[in-house]
Each structure stands twice: as structure tokens, then as C-alpha cells.
Design an enzyme around this catalytic site. Structure first.
Site, PDB file in Angstrom:
ATOM      1  N   ARG A 122       0.851  -1.181   0.000  1.00  0.00           N
ATOM      2  CA  ARG A 122       0.000   0.000   0.000  1.00  0.00           C
ATOM      3  C   ARG A 122       0.893   1.240   0.000  1.00  0.00           C
ATOM      4  NH1 ARG A 122      -2.331   3.130   4.424  1.00  0.00           N
ATOM      5  NH2 ARG A 122      -4.085   4.287   3.589  1.00  0.00           N
ATOM      6  N   HIS A 134      -2.686  10.968   0.340  1.00  0.00           N
ATOM      7  CA  HIS A 134      -2.245  10.753   1.724  1.00  0.00           C
ATOM      8  C   HIS A 134      -1.639  12.074   2.208  1.00  0.00           C
ATOM      9  CE1 HIS A 134      -0.843   7.470   4.747  1.00  0.00           C
ATOM     10  NE2 HIS A 134      -0.579   8.635   5.294  1.00  0.00           N
ATOM     11  N   GLU A 140      -7.367   8.542   5.666  1.00  0.00           N
ATOM     12  CA  GLU A 140      -7.661   9.260   6.909  1.00  0.00           C
ATOM     13  C   GLU A 140      -8.134  10.698   6.706  1.00  0.00           C
ATOM     14  OE1 GLU A 140      -4.347   8.894   9.600  1.00  0.00           O
ATOM     15  OE2 GLU A 140      -4.545   6.717   9.695  1.00  0.00           O
ATOM     16  N   ASN A 180      -7.766   2.056   9.614  1.00  0.00           N
ATOM     17  CA  ASN A 180      -6.476   2.232  10.270  1.00  0.00           C
ATOM     18  C   ASN A 180      -6.712   2.295  11.762  1.00  0.00           C
ATOM     19  OD1 ASN A 180      -5.505   2.466   7.707  1.00  0.00           O
ATOM     20  ND2 ASN A 180      -4.809   4.594   7.897  1.00  0.00           N
ATOM     21  N   TYR A 207      -4.775   2.444  15.629  1.00  0.00           N
ATOM     22  CA  TYR A 207      -3.572   2.568  16.463  1.00  0.00           C
ATOM     23  C   TYR A 207      -3.878   2.360  17.947  1.00  0.00           C
ATOM     24  CZ  TYR A 207      -0.969   3.802  12.343  1.00  0.00           C
ATOM     25  OH  TYR A 207      -0.372   3.736  11.106  1.00  0.00           O
ATOM     26  N   GLU A 245      -3.808   0.051   8.021  1.00  0.00           N
ATOM     27  CA  GLU A 245      -2.657   0.476   8.821  1.00  0.00           C
ATOM     28  C   GLU A 245      -2.835   0.026  10.250  1.00  0.00           C
ATOM     29  OE1 GLU A 245      -1.496   4.661   8.931  1.00  0.00           O
ATOM     30  OE2 GLU A 245      -1.877   4.798   6.779  1.00  0.00           O
TER      31      GLU A 245
HETATM   32  C1  BGC Z   1      -0.955   7.839   9.033  1.00  0.00           C
HETATM   33  C2  BGC Z   1       0.502   7.637   8.742  1.00  0.00           C
HETATM   34  C3  BGC Z   1       1.290   7.920  10.003  1.00  0.00           C
HETATM   35  C4  BGC Z   1       0.854   6.947  11.067  1.00  0.00           C
HETATM   36  C5  BGC Z   1       1.587   7.076  12.381  1.00  0.00           C
HETATM   37  C6  BGC Z   1      -1.410   7.259  10.334  1.00  0.00           C
HETATM   38  O1  BGC Z   1      -2.385   8.054  10.907  1.00  0.00           O
HETATM   39  O2  BGC Z   1      -1.747   7.425   7.955  1.00  0.00           O
HETATM   40  O3  BGC Z   1       0.875   8.489   7.697  1.00  0.00           O
HETATM   41  O4  BGC Z   1       2.667   7.882   9.810  1.00  0.00           O
HETATM   42  O5  BGC Z   1      -0.494   7.151  11.340  1.00  0.00           O
HETATM   43  O6  BGC Z   1       1.342   8.328  12.969  1.00  0.00           O
END
Ligand code: BGC
Ligand code: BGC
Length: 465
Positions: free
Chosen positions: A74, A117, A162, A290, A292, A370
Site C-alpha cells: 500500500r 495521503h 484518513e 487504520n 492505532y 494500517e
Molecule cells: C498515518 C501515517 C502515520 C501513522 C503514524 C497514520 O495516521 O496514515 O501516515 O505515519 O499514522 O502516525
């Protein structure tokens, strides 16, 4: 872990974060080039002029991907390379992606391109940027130009990465380029990004694209005290401004009434025109998610500070227009170098929610586009990078995806963020997310232990272990 044969294992990057060659072959400034020149905007004044020099080293990077056994890669396409001055298409800029796509296909790796992006051409920003409705029309033209050059080899397209970051984080908080701090600009940008997605999806399909998707950054939002009405309302407001702002128009053709009321003071009713929501609705063949970390919110202030939110000396604001009195709380989970909590179960929870409320009823598949972590990697004497934290992170999140599948979510792929250490936006090169270490002095690449662990996990899944 039980992920089936056919499940897509990949890794992700983005143009501005890795390419470098910032003004080569006709490329011009994007908003990130301009933002990097603002004193204090990026840690250490880092910029994207060289980055990982992927523009020149892509054959080596594709070979690394092949050595890991990745099914898909990707990456994003730089609008500022393809339409540098918001005017004519630049064939030399398109030619880079042509070479990259051919190299991937020769290596048996499926290209998974994202059209945007975060790197809007600076010339377009000067004509109003995303708060200007016209930018949505220019995006469609740009998308069709890329499709015209690569559409003979690529069937799957992602419009945006995003859009929350490209709107609220960039135009309301001012933490990302172009660094504006205006709630109405964030709201207008968010709506115009969705509109641009809807219009581009229709145009790409008419031009022959087989599948079009969008990638959203989403999170489970929890009330610190679930039995407290104030905390529940805080969670409702943040879930609205983070998740539902994007999901509801895409899947239900509306902004929810509560969100619309929260954002009415910031002009949402002025930017949404008749026909817009119909253009946005049902425009997806797949959804990219995505993930985190989760968010825990309350009306009580926390005792300890949660994240390192302000990396730079520049003043930034809250990305949430309607968040007065809301505070973020730590859950006690261990954190990454970003200060982000490691919560693999949050990924299962998020995928189940997205599937239950949105993608399941619509019958469309989900890909985790992601997921990853920055850690303060140390290079061992023998040159290896024993990043045990990232190995554990990766395995736990693959298990979380597997768990979501077991619970019935149609999730068909996982892309680790990121293939390479790279330009981490306002943090510059200080934070390292890669499976592959990049020595920025020599541009030498080294597979970290996490890359080897990912390679082994992919091989085991293929062997049905
Ligand atoms: C983004 C990436 C970024 C990653 C870590 C994501 O929100 O798409 O570009 O590097 O988070 O912060
Ligand atoms: C911060 C917000 C941020 C949110 C989502 C909170 O810790 O205060 O500014 O946007 O997390 O990541």
C-alpha cells in the site's frame, strides 16, 4: 493465529513520508513542503526533501518486500508530482508510478494505491485548499489522470487516507499541514473530502476501475465511567466527530442528528448542499480501517497526561470543535514511543463495531490498512535490530484480527504501518515505525526482527499453521 490462505498480508507507506526527490522531474511544493518551512512546525526542522530516497531506491525496496513474502504493498501517489501547479498533468511525475507499479507486478506484489495521503499541492491550498468546494472537483480530475496512466494494470483504488487527519487535524487543530486553526474550515474540509471521494469513486468506476475504497482512521471511544451520563455524552461527542462523521455519510447517506447539532455552530449546514450526501453514499467496494489505539474520555480531568500531543514549539489546538470540557484518560496499558497505548483488543472491538453498524449490513469487506508502532529501536553490535516490542505488537494485533474474523467480521487483509522508518509528519525522523530500519546518513536498509517475524507469520499462514 488462524488467518486463511488468501488473506492479504501487506505493508504500507505514503509518498511524502518516503519518496524524497521533492522537486525532481517537475514536482512542486505540496502543503507539507511548505509546512516544513514554518519555524517550529516539525521537530528539528526536518523535511521531506530526501526522506528514504525511495524515488530512486524503489527497486531495492520492492526486493525487500518480496523477501518478506508480502502479498500487497500500500503506497500513495503524490498529487504534487502528477498535477504540480494545479494546472496541467505532468507525464514525468506519472512515469515514476508507472515504473513502481511494473516493478511490483514483476515481483508478484499487488499494488494497493491511495490517491491522497495528505500532500495537497500548495498551489491548490493557495486557492482555498479543502475548505474550498472546488478542490473536490480538481481531485476528480487528478484521480482520472492517474487512472488513465495506470488503470490498465490496477483494478483496486483507494481515494483518501484518513480524511479526519486531512480535515480536523490539519485545518482545525493546526497540528498538520497547512496548519490552519479554524473549526469551520475543518468541518468544510471534512465534508469536501467525503464529497471528493464520492465523485471520484463514481468517475473511477465509469472509467473502468473494478474496486474503489477509502481508508478511515477509526477508534473505539469509551466513557471512563460508563454509568456517568456526562462521560457517556463525552464519548458520544468524540465518537461522532471522529468515527461517525465519516462512516454515516458513506454508509447511511446522512450526518447523524446529534453530530449535526454539535457541529451546527461551525457551519455544517452551510457546506452540505443538496445531492452531496447521495453522491457520498454507497460509493465503496471495501473499507480500509487504520487502527492505532482506543480513546477513553471523561468530563473529569486526568491525573496524568496521556499523550505527547504537542511535539513542536508551534501552538496547536484541539481537533474536535465540540469538545469543551472533555478530557482523555490513560487506561494503564503500556505505551509506544508516541505515547499511544498498546490495546490489541481494541482492534477486535473496533472491527466488530464497524461490521455490526456499517460494513456487515452493506455486505462490504474490510481491510486493516494500517496498524503499527513506533519504538526507540536500538541497533545491536552485530548490526541487527532486536525490536522485541514491535514483534509482540505485531503478533498481538494479527491475533486481534484473527479473533475478529472468528467473531464473524469479513476482514480480508492486514497492512503493517510502516514498511520503512520514515518521515513521521510533525515528529520528523525521530519516531521509527518501520519493519525495516533506515539509516538516514547512508540510506542503508536493515530488516528488523519484526520484519523477520512478519515474514515467518505470513509463511505460517500460507502453510495453514
Ligand atoms: C498515518 C501515517 C502515520 C501513522 C503514524 C497514520 O495516521 O496514515 O501516515 O505515519 O499514522 O502516525
Ligand atoms: C488529544 C486529542 C487527540 C486525541 C485523539 C487526545 O489525547 O488530547 O488532541 O486528537 O487524543 O488521538
Amino acid at each position: 493465529m488462524t488467518l486463511p490462505d488468501g488473506f492479504v498480508f501487506g505493508a504500507a507507506t505514503a509518498a511524502f513520508q518516503i519518496e524524497g526527490a521533492a522537486w525532481m522531474d517537475g514536482r512542486r511544493d505540496s502543503i507539507w513542503d511548505a509546512f516544513c518551512r514554518v519555524p517550529g512546525a516539525v521537530v528539528d526542522g526536518d523535511d521531506g526533501s530526501v526522506a528514504c530516497d525511495h524515488y530512486h531506491r524503489y527497486p531495492e525496496d520492492v526486493a525487500l518486500m518480496a523477501s518478506l513474502g508480502l502479498d500487497a504493498y500500500r503506497f500513495s501517489i503524490s498529487w504534487a508530482r502528477v498535477v504540480p501547479d494545479d494546472a496541467a498533468v505532468n507525464p514525468a511525475g506519472l512515469a515514476f508510478y508507472d515504473r513502481l507499479v511494473d516493478t511490483l507486478l514483476e515481483a508478484g506484489i499487488r499494488p494497493w494505491p491511495t490517491l491522497y495521503h495528505w500532500d495537497l499541492p500548495q498551489a491548490r491550498e493557495e486557492l482555498g485548499g479543502w475548505p474550498a468546494r472546488e478542490t473536490a472537483e480538481r481531485f476528480v480530475e487528478y484521480a482520472l489522470a492517474v487512472h488513465g496512466a495506470l488503470g490498465d494494470r490496477l483494478g483496486t483504488w483507494t481515494t483518501f487516507n484518513e480524511p479526519w487527519c486531512s480535515s480536523f487535524l490539519s485545518y482545525t487543530a493546526g497540528a498538520h499541514a497547512p496548519g490552519r486553526r479554524s473549526a469551520p474550515d475543518g468541518v468544510a474540509a471534512g465534508h469536501h473530502l467525503l464529497l471528493a471521494h464520492g465523485m471520484a469513486a463514481a468517475a473511477l468506476k465509469s472509467a473502468g476501475a473494478s474496486e474503489v475504497g477509502i481508508t478511515l482512521n477509526l477508534a473505539p471511544v469509551r466513557a471512563l465511567r460508563p454509568d456517568d451520563a456526562g462521560d457517556r455524552d463525552a464519548a458520544r461527542r468524540i465518537d461522532g466527530q471522529f468515527n461517525r462523521f465519516f462512516l454515516d455519510p458513506l454508509f447511511r447517506g446522512h450526518y447523524a442528528d446529534d453530530l449535526r447539532a454539535d457541529l451546527a455552530p461551525y457551519g455544517i449546514d452551510d457546506v452540505v448542499r443538496e445531492g452531496d450526501l447521495a453522491a457520498i453514499r454507497d460509493s465503496l467496494d471495501f473499507l480500509g480501517v487504520n487502527y492505532y489505539h482506543g480513546e477513553t474520555v471523561s468530563v473529569l480531568p486526568p491525573e496524568t497526561r496521556l499523550r505527547q500531543d504537542a511535539p513542536t514549539s508551534r501552538e496547536t489546538g484541539s481537533p474536535f470543535p465540540a469538545s469543551d470540557g472533555i478530557h482523555w484518560h490513560p487506561t494503564g496499558a503500556p505505551v509506544t514511543a508516541m505515547g499511544w497505548e498498546v490495546e490489541p483488543h481494541g482492534l477486535t472491538e473496533l472491527l466488530e463495531r464497524v461490521s455490526r453498524d456499517y460494513t456487515g449490513p452493506a455486505g462490504i469487506p474490510v481491510y486493516v490498512t494500517e496498524n503499527g508502532a513506533a519504538f526507540d529501536d536500538v541497533v545491536a553490535e552485530d548490526g541487527s535490530v532486536p525490536d522485541a516490542d514491535r514483534v509482540a505488537f505485531l503478533q498481538a494485533h494479527l491475533d486481534a484480527v484473527s479473533e475478529a474474523r472468528w467473531r464473524g467480521v469479513d476482514v480480508r487483509g492486514y497492512f503493517y504501518w510502516s514498511l520503512l522508518d520514515n518521515f513521521e509528519w510533525a515528529w520528523g525522523y525521530e519516531k521509527r515505525f518501520g519493519l525495516v530500519r533506515v539509516d538516514y546518513d547512508t540510506q542503508q536498509r536493515t530488516l528488523k526482527d519484526s520484519a523477520l517475524a512478519y515474514r515467518d507469520a505470513i509463511a505460517a499462514a500460507r502453510a495453514g499453521i
